[in-house]
Design a protein around this motif. Sequence first.
Motif: not given
Length: 68
Positions: A61-67
Amino acid sequence: MDNPFRDGGPAEKAMPYLSLIVSAILLAAGVKMHREGASLFWPLAAGLLMLPACHAIYRRMRSQRDRA
């Protein structure tokens, strides 16, 4: 037809959620067994299995938010 097990494929995306579901089922079974007199090891082990599953979901979830 694409390989569902490739990096970023549907199987890789579903694995953290499936492991969380399996860990929750094991935790429920361990608590039930402990109430019936089994060792405290079973619910503790299932709870420990939930930690990496939750961590993997958090990282995804964090990597999707960073993108975004």
